[in-house]
Enzyme design. Structure first.
Site, mmCIF file in Angstrom:
data_model
loop_
_atom_site.group_PDB
_atom_site.id
_atom_site.type_symbol
_atom_site.label_atom_id
_atom_site.label_comp_id
_atom_site.label_asym_id
_atom_site.label_seq_id
_atom_site.Cartn_x
_atom_site.Cartn_y
_atom_site.Cartn_z
ATOM 1 N N HIS A 229 13.508 18.724 13.962
ATOM 2 C CA HIS A 229 12.181 19.203 13.596
ATOM 3 C C HIS A 229 11.431 18.075 12.896
ATOM 4 O O HIS A 229 11.938 17.463 11.951
ATOM 5 C CB HIS A 229 12.336 20.416 12.674
ATOM 6 N N ASP B 34 10.714 28.629 9.342
ATOM 7 C CA ASP B 34 10.610 27.287 8.751
ATOM 8 C C ASP B 34 10.174 27.394 7.296
ATOM 9 O O ASP B 34 9.070 27.874 7.005
ATOM 10 C CB ASP B 34 9.574 26.496 9.584
ATOM 11 N N GLY B 35 11.044 26.925 6.393
ATOM 12 C CA GLY B 35 10.708 26.894 4.975
ATOM 13 C C GLY B 35 11.688 27.705 4.148
ATOM 14 O O GLY B 35 11.810 28.906 4.351
ATOM 15 N N GLY B 36 12.416 27.016 3.272
ATOM 16 C CA GLY B 36 13.361 27.717 2.393
ATOM 17 C C GLY B 36 14.534 28.321 3.136
ATOM 18 O O GLY B 36 15.132 29.300 2.674
ATOM 19 N N MET C 26 2.017 15.874 8.858
ATOM 20 C CA MET C 26 1.032 16.369 7.882
ATOM 21 C C MET C 26 -0.082 15.345 7.746
ATOM 22 O O MET C 26 0.191 14.149 7.583
ATOM 23 C CB MET C 26 1.708 16.553 6.528
ATOM 24 N N ASP D 116 7.919 17.113 10.991
ATOM 25 C CA ASP D 116 6.752 17.682 10.311
ATOM 26 C C ASP D 116 5.646 16.654 10.194
ATOM 27 O O ASP D 116 5.790 15.666 9.473
ATOM 28 C CB ASP D 116 7.162 18.148 8.912
ATOM 29 N N GLY E 99 15.524 21.874 6.054
ATOM 30 C CA GLY E 99 15.499 20.505 5.553
ATOM 31 C C GLY E 99 16.427 20.349 4.372
ATOM 32 O O GLY E 99 17.574 19.901 4.495
ATOM 33 N N SER F 214 15.239 19.392 9.607
ATOM 34 C CA SER F 214 13.909 18.805 9.449
ATOM 35 C C SER F 214 14.016 17.415 8.827
ATOM 36 O O SER F 214 14.510 17.263 7.705
ATOM 37 C CB SER F 214 13.051 19.704 8.554
ATOM 38 N N MET G 111 6.053 30.716 9.579
ATOM 39 C CA MET G 111 6.259 29.911 8.363
ATOM 40 C C MET G 111 6.742 30.829 7.239
ATOM 41 O O MET G 111 6.138 31.866 6.974
ATOM 42 C CB MET G 111 4.956 29.231 7.930
ATOM 43 N N MET H 239 0.923 20.004 11.427
ATOM 44 C CA MET H 239 0.156 20.625 10.339
ATOM 45 C C MET H 239 -1.083 19.755 10.166
ATOM 46 O O MET H 239 -1.212 19.004 9.194
ATOM 47 C CB MET H 239 1.011 20.667 9.070
ATOM 48 N N HIS I 96 6.002 19.646 14.718
ATOM 49 C CA HIS I 96 5.201 20.664 14.029
ATOM 50 C C HIS I 96 3.945 19.990 13.470
ATOM 51 O O HIS I 96 4.021 19.234 12.502
ATOM 52 C CB HIS I 96 6.074 21.269 12.916
ATOM 53 N N GLY J 70 3.449 22.087 3.771
ATOM 54 C CA GLY J 70 3.006 20.913 3.021
ATOM 55 C C GLY J 70 4.143 20.181 2.338
ATOM 56 O O GLY J 70 4.099 18.973 2.190
ATOM 57 N N PHE J 71 5.160 20.919 1.942
ATOM 58 C CA PHE J 71 6.256 20.299 1.187
ATOM 59 C C PHE J 71 7.585 20.951 1.541
ATOM 60 O O PHE J 71 7.636 22.160 1.776
ATOM 61 C CB PHE J 71 6.014 20.455 -0.322
ATOM 62 N N GLY J 72 8.629 20.130 1.527
ATOM 63 C CA GLY J 72 9.982 20.660 1.648
ATOM 64 C C GLY J 72 10.433 21.173 0.291
ATOM 65 O O GLY J 72 9.753 20.957 -0.724
ATOM 66 N N GLY J 73 11.557 21.856 0.287
ATOM 67 C CA GLY J 73 12.184 22.253 -0.975
ATOM 68 C C GLY J 73 11.565 23.444 -1.673
ATOM 69 O O GLY J 73 11.853 23.683 -2.845
HETATM 70 C C1 DX5 Z 1 7.093 22.654 5.328
HETATM 71 C C2 DX5 Z 1 7.643 22.119 6.615
HETATM 72 C C3 DX5 Z 1 9.094 22.370 6.780
HETATM 73 C C4 DX5 Z 1 9.973 21.696 5.772
HETATM 74 C C5 DX5 Z 1 11.052 22.666 5.434
HETATM 75 O O1 DX5 Z 1 5.758 22.315 5.238
HETATM 76 O O2 DX5 Z 1 6.978 22.715 7.721
HETATM 77 O O3 DX5 Z 1 9.538 22.085 8.093
HETATM 78 O O4 DX5 Z 1 10.560 20.512 6.238
HETATM 79 O O5 DX5 Z 1 11.763 22.173 4.378
HETATM 80 P P1 DX5 Z 1 12.809 23.026 3.536
HETATM 81 O O6 DX5 Z 1 13.914 23.438 4.484
HETATM 82 O O7 DX5 Z 1 13.242 22.059 2.507
HETATM 83 O O8 DX5 Z 1 12.086 24.223 2.989
HETATM 84 ZN ZN ZN Z 2 7.907 22.395 9.801
#
Ligand code: DX5
Ligand code: ZN
Length: 228
Positions: free
Chosen positions: A31, A174-176, A35, A33, A196, A6, A136, A67, A65, A141-144
């Protein structure tokens, strides 16, 4: 098994170079994202940036993606920007069927995403219209963020429906997503892994992508002998 780094977790000051690095890493998808600050409490980037990044990663499949609360205004711009797949959210309720048809009519792969608080049954009416079901595993909304384990039964349900109804959609998470959660998701039936922070935080993106793929393959019956 597809690994989709991502771009959200990459260095924002050099998206082109980062996309080149993803292309050289052996990942099949990138990927992206999107937003809008309305559907999710954050703003990322739009079709202009995606179009500018496109020439740096010609062979990658651009997995966009959305959002966004009003994806209808963005579909054509993302086609022009070079997207291969557009994923919209099932939480858009009444708008969903029309958006899915529109994406298909534009000649792109069709994705449908389900947020953690939303029941997977919300996606059930659309399964024969989609190419990819995005489960999901964090609130978008946020990575990490940390992986939400309660989402795993949804992956299992998506896999059961696909088998029972002989459908061909991909099951994307997607996510974590890190090595450990890749294994858990692959065991539950996922075949497409968005990551990501874990991949871009690794010393070598290439080695991390290949390790993640090996872990995922270990749960694929076709690769049962593979040692991680
Ligand atoms: C979250 C995004 C993800 C994000 C994942 O809102 O949809 O695609 O980039 O990031 P990580 O892998 O850091 O959780
Ligand atoms: Zn995503």
């Amino acid at each position: 098994m597809i690994i989709a780094p991502s771009l959200l977790a990459s260095d924002y000051s050099r998206f082109g170079k980062e996309a080149e690095r993803v292309a050289a890493s052996g990942a099949e998808w990138l990927h992206l994202d999107i937003m809008d600050g309305q559907f999710v409490p954050n703003i990322s980037f739009g079709p202009g940036v995606v179009g500018a990044v496109r020439p740096f990663a010609k062979q990658l499949f651009f997995d966009v993606h959305l959002m966004c609360g009003q994806p209808e205004i963005l579909l054509e711009p993302f086609v022009k920007a070079g997207a291969n797949q557009l994923t919209i959210h099932v939480e858009l309720a009444d708008k969903v069927p029309q958006l899915l048809w529109k994406i298909k009519a534009l000649g792109l792969k069709v994705g449908l995403a389900v947020n953690p608080p939303t029941a997977i049954t919300a996606a059930q009416p659309y399964l024969d219209m989609i190419d990819c079901l995005l489960v999901m595993t964090v609130n978008p909304g946020f990575g990490g963020q940390s992986f939400i384990h309660e989402c795993l039964p949804k992956v299992q349900q998506a896999e059961a429906w696909r088998r029972e109804r002989k459908l061909g959609y991909r099951i994307e998470v997607d996510g974590g997503i890190n090595y450990e959660t890749t294994a858990e998701c692959a065991r539950a039936g996922a075949d497409t892994f968005v990551a990501g922070t874990s991949l871009f935080g690794a010393h070598s993106l290439k080695a991390a992508v290949s390790k993640m793929r090996k872990i995922a393959h270990a749960y694929d019956p076709a690769f049962a002998d593979l040692k991680v």
